[in-house]
Structure formats: structure tokens, C-alpha cells
Design a protein around this motif. Structure first.
Motif, mmCIF file in Angstrom:
data_model
loop_
_atom_site.group_PDB
_atom_site.id
_atom_site.type_symbol
_atom_site.label_atom_id
_atom_site.label_comp_id
_atom_site.label_asym_id
_atom_site.label_seq_id
_atom_site.Cartn_x
_atom_site.Cartn_y
_atom_site.Cartn_z
ATOM 1 N N TYR A 212 -0.438 10.680 4.160
ATOM 2 C CA TYR A 212 0.642 10.251 3.646
ATOM 3 C C TYR A 212 1.016 10.595 1.968
ATOM 4 C CZ TYR A 212 4.626 6.879 2.432
ATOM 5 O OH TYR A 212 5.849 6.468 1.982
ATOM 6 N N ARG A 213 -0.240 10.037 1.373
ATOM 7 C CA ARG A 213 0.056 10.573 -0.207
ATOM 8 C C ARG A 213 0.215 11.921 -0.513
ATOM 9 N NH1 ARG A 213 -4.623 8.014 -3.779
ATOM 10 N NH2 ARG A 213 -3.019 6.363 -4.326
ATOM 11 N N ARG A 214 -0.437 12.691 0.485
ATOM 12 C CA ARG A 214 -0.285 14.157 0.089
ATOM 13 C C ARG A 214 0.993 14.672 0.555
ATOM 14 N NH1 ARG A 214 -5.635 14.153 2.186
ATOM 15 N NH2 ARG A 214 -4.561 14.780 4.241
ATOM 16 N N ALA A 215 1.682 14.144 1.352
ATOM 17 C CA ALA A 215 3.166 14.648 2.178
ATOM 18 C C ALA A 215 4.315 13.950 1.677
ATOM 19 C CB ALA A 215 2.731 14.633 3.526
ATOM 20 N N VAL A 216 3.871 12.889 0.915
ATOM 21 C CA VAL A 216 5.279 12.216 0.647
ATOM 22 C C VAL A 216 5.955 12.574 -0.491
ATOM 23 C CG1 VAL A 216 4.063 10.459 -1.097
ATOM 24 C CG2 VAL A 216 6.061 9.679 0.264
ATOM 25 N N ALA A 217 7.246 12.502 -0.485
ATOM 26 C CA ALA A 217 8.107 13.357 -1.722
ATOM 27 C C ALA A 217 8.819 12.064 -2.191
ATOM 28 C CB ALA A 217 9.066 14.089 -0.863
ATOM 29 N N PRO A 218 9.339 12.365 -3.426
ATOM 30 C CA PRO A 218 9.912 11.280 -4.235
ATOM 31 C C PRO A 218 11.185 10.920 -3.744
ATOM 32 C CG PRO A 218 10.024 13.150 -5.412
ATOM 33 C CD PRO A 218 9.193 13.719 -4.153
ATOM 34 N N THR A 219 11.508 10.702 -2.312
ATOM 35 C CA THR A 219 12.758 10.375 -1.845
ATOM 36 C C THR A 219 12.691 9.117 -0.854
ATOM 37 O OG1 THR A 219 12.328 11.626 0.056
ATOM 38 C CG2 THR A 219 13.373 12.798 -1.826
ATOM 39 N N ASP A 220 13.621 8.785 -0.261
ATOM 40 C CA ASP A 220 13.554 7.625 0.566
ATOM 41 C C ASP A 220 13.016 7.885 2.141
ATOM 42 O OD1 ASP A 220 13.829 4.871 0.790
ATOM 43 O OD2 ASP A 220 15.728 5.092 1.805
ATOM 44 N N ALA B 73 0.915 -1.337 -0.036
ATOM 45 C CA ALA B 73 -0.028 -0.072 0.135
ATOM 46 C C ALA B 73 0.736 1.099 -0.089
ATOM 47 C CB ALA B 73 -1.064 -0.076 1.142
ATOM 48 N N GLU B 74 1.927 1.340 0.660
ATOM 49 C CA GLU B 74 2.907 2.443 0.695
ATOM 50 C C GLU B 74 3.442 2.669 -0.503
ATOM 51 O OE1 GLU B 74 6.610 4.511 1.104
ATOM 52 O OE2 GLU B 74 6.267 2.344 0.926
ATOM 53 N N ARG B 75 3.810 1.496 -1.151
ATOM 54 C CA ARG B 75 4.405 1.745 -2.685
ATOM 55 C C ARG B 75 3.430 2.260 -3.579
ATOM 56 N NH1 ARG B 75 9.140 0.824 -4.754
ATOM 57 N NH2 ARG B 75 9.175 0.156 -7.000
ATOM 58 N N ARG B 76 2.024 1.785 -3.476
ATOM 59 C CA ARG B 76 1.099 2.075 -4.531
ATOM 60 C C ARG B 76 0.706 3.735 -4.057
ATOM 61 N NH1 ARG B 76 -1.013 1.193 -8.193
ATOM 62 N NH2 ARG B 76 -3.066 0.599 -7.961
ATOM 63 N N SER C 272 0.899 5.696 -7.641
ATOM 64 C CA SER C 272 -0.439 5.662 -8.297
ATOM 65 C C SER C 272 -1.301 6.682 -7.674
ATOM 66 C CB SER C 272 -1.090 4.351 -8.151
ATOM 67 O OG SER C 272 -1.955 3.967 -6.900
ATOM 68 N N SER C 273 -2.320 7.111 -8.660
ATOM 69 C CA SER C 273 -3.587 7.909 -8.070
ATOM 70 C C SER C 273 -4.689 7.324 -7.927
ATOM 71 C CB SER C 273 -3.482 9.229 -9.035
ATOM 72 O OG SER C 273 -3.773 8.605 -10.368
ATOM 73 N N ASP C 274 -4.765 5.869 -7.700
ATOM 74 C CA ASP C 274 -5.856 5.170 -7.631
ATOM 75 C C ASP C 274 -6.582 5.669 -6.303
ATOM 76 O OD1 ASP C 274 -5.395 3.806 -9.940
ATOM 77 O OD2 ASP C 274 -4.577 2.113 -8.886
ATOM 78 N N PRO C 275 -8.058 5.494 -6.291
ATOM 79 C CA PRO C 275 -8.623 5.957 -4.950
ATOM 80 C C PRO C 275 -8.509 5.070 -4.110
ATOM 81 C CG PRO C 275 -10.097 5.865 -6.937
ATOM 82 C CD PRO C 275 -8.933 5.669 -7.368
#
Length: 326
Positions: free
Chosen positions: A301-309, A260-263, A267-270
Motif C-alpha cells: 500500500y505504501r509503495r503504490a498509494v498516490a497523493p489522491t483520494d 494506519a492507512e493515514r500514517r 509518514s516514512s516510519d518503519p
């Protein structure tokens, strides 16, 4: 489902990077810390591996030898332990290519190596990674680990004899080599009484892990998993905990949330669609499980996550994963 390949796929942050390294003594190369695993394969000649903080115990490497540094920590390679070091700085003829080149000329003996890195995310790394030694050293022993030896031989041939198609062959071989390295390590540790090397090789526990990875959305029970592998429920549960270190359904939840975290990152799936993909009947049940495991709601999480580790609420995320890292 191949659990080992599946776990690595979930951790990947990009293609492996490597550099054909042609050097003549005297030479010394300093490698920076990277986000992933560093590796070196000696094709011709010899060198010394100088791990950080342990310069008194360098390791000499010969043709066909391979080393993998689990944490991508700073280290050095040199023709001799006392040779001054320069920074490893590969040149890319094509910026899009995963293969670079390093050349250092000198009057002494020549060495040819392939030096590189596997780009892996640290966050929610599979617990198997924590069991690997900091440095995996695999000497070129005749008859040992034939798959890995064949991959190294092919790499050596491609590096020694430049031919059309090499730019496609070398990255593919390097990519496959990580699985060969992990296989070799598992084979050397298959007599251990517990741990992930034993878990993946165990017919019952390995079979249950494969079932979970094949269908993480299924409403698994311990009884279902034990029946799948042909063991009594209590016997299976005890065996799973002894080898994996956590109960079957705890691992199932951990793996579901890893997916789920990776998706959520990619992804932008609902959320209701994602919830069903990882085995939850409602978005509410999924959000509750996700927040309990990672310390933050999936939408946040989806709103805040950055493309980093890194990820939001880092302290809570690390705390939620501490069961795997001790």
C-alpha cells in the motif's frame, strides 16, 4: 478524546476553501462536483438552492440560512429558479489564500454569500458521514443552535466590514463551522433510537468511543470497555451494537486501520513502529490485520498509494469498507 473532531481530522484533505460571493439579480451560479462537502451561508439578500436532479423543488434561502451538501454534488444557486446559470469561478487575489471572490453585477437586488467547500477524503470516511442527509438545511431560527448562529454572525460581520486580520479570521471560522453544523444536526436527531448521532450523545457508548480514540493502541477487551463506562459486559455490548451498528472490537479494528492507512500515506516510519502505534505487538500481526481490512499488505500500500483520494486494489478496499456503507 473528542470522537467527532478526531474523525473529521482523519478525513481532512486540506484547508476549507471559500469565496465571498457578491451578486446582483439576475444571476445564477453552477457549482461543480467536489471531493468533500459544499456549503453556502447567506449573509444578505436571498437566493434559491437548485439541487441536481430536483429542479422542480428548489429551496429559498434567506439571511442567516445555511446549507451543507454532504457529497459535494453538482448544484446551483440563483436569484430565481429559472435564471440562466454560469460556472462558479472564484478569483484568488493571493494563490495561497483559502478565500476567493466572486462578483456578478446586475440591475436587481443584491445578495452576499459565503460559498465554499470542506476538502475531505472519501476513502475510509467515518461511518457518521454516511448517516448525514444529502442536504443539511439549517434556517436562521432565533434561539436554535446558538454556537452555529454565533459563528455565522461573526462570518457575516467579517464579510460586511473588511478589517485587518480578516484573512486569518474567516478561514478559522469556516473551519469551526463544520463542527457546529454537525453538532446542530446531532442535536436535531438526539431522539433517534440508533445511529451515530445517538451513539456520540449516549454516555456509555460515547464514553467507550472516546476511550478507543484516546488510546487505540491499548489491548482493549469488551470487558475493559464496559468497565470503563460502568455497564455490565452484555448490556454494554448490546447497546454498542444497537447504536453503532457493529461490535466494539470491530470498530476498534476499523479505527486502528484508518489511523494506519493515514500514517502510511503521510509518514516514512518503519512498519514495526506503526504496528505498535495502533496496538499490534508485531509487524506480522499488524500486516495480517491490515490486509484483512483493506485487501492489500501495508508495505505494498505504501509503495503504490498516490497523493489522491484513491488507493490500490480499489475493489477490495471498497469491499472491506462495505460494512459501514451498506
Amino acid at each position: 478524546m473528542d470522537v467527532l473532531a478526531d474523525a473529521l481530522a482523519a478525513m481532512r484533505a486540506g484547508l476549507p476553501r471559500s469565496a465571498r460571493t457578491d451578486v446582483r439579480a439576475p444571476w445564477g451560479l453552477r457549482f461543480p462536483e467536489i471531493n468533500g462537502m459544499s456549503f453556502h451561508v447567506v449573509v444578505r439578500g436571498s437566493c434559491w438552492l437548485l439541487p441536481t436532479g430536483d429542479r422542480s423543488q428548489p429551496t429559498q434561502l434567506f439571511p442567516g440560512d445555511l446549507v451543507l451538501l454532504r457529497d459535494g454534488s453538482t448544484h446551483a444557486l440563483a436569484d430565481q429558479p429559472g435564471t440562466p446559470l454560469t460556472d462558479f469561478d472564484p478569483v484568488l487575489s493571493d494563490p495561497a489564500s483559502p478565500i476567493g471572490r466572486v462578483e456578478l453585477d446586475g440591475p436587481g437586488a443584491a445578495t452576499l454569500m459565503l460559498c465554499g467547500a470542506y476538502q475531505l477524503r472519501r476513502f475510509r470516511a467515518h461511518p457518521l458521514m454516511a448517516e448525514l442527509p444529502e442536504v443539511i438545511y439549517i434556517p436562521a431560527s432565533r434561539g436554535a443552535h446558538p454556537g452555529l448562529r454565533a459563528a455565522i454572525d461573526l462570518l457575516g460581520s467579517e464579510l460586511e466590514n473588511a478589517r485587518p486580520g480578516g484573512a486569518g479570521i474567516v478561514p478559522a471560522l469556516v473551519d469551526a463551522m463544520l463542527l457546529y453544523i454537525l453538532r446542530a444536526w446531532m442535536d436535531d436527531h438526539d431522539s433517534e433510537s440508533h445511529g451515530w448521532a445517538s451513539a456520540l450523545l449516549d454516555p456509555a457508548v460515547g464514553g467507550a468511543l472516546a476511550a478507543i480514540h484516546s488510546d487505540p493502541a491499548r489491548r482493549w477487551t469488551v470487558q475493559d470497555l464496559s468497565a470503563t463506562v460502568g455497564l455490565a459486559r452484555s448490556t454494554f455490548a448490546e447497546r454498542f451494537v444497537r447504536l453503532v451498528g457493529t461490535p466494539p472490537l470491530t470498530y476498534l479494528t476499523w479505527w486502528r486501520m484508518t489511523i494506519a492507512e493515514r500514517r502510511l500515506r503521510h509518514s516514512s516510519d518503519p512498519l514495526d513502529v506503526l504496528a505498535r502505534e495502533v496496538g499490534y505487538a508485531s509487524e506480522f500481526a499488524f500486516a495480517k490485520a491490515f490486509k484483512r481490512e483493506l485487501g492489500v499488505a501495508p508495505g505494498q500500500y505504501r509503495r503504490a498509494v498516490a497523493p489522491t483520494d484513491t488507493a490500490p486494489s480499489e475493489k477490495s478496499l471498497v469491499r472491506a469498507n462495505s460494512r459501514w456503507t451498506g
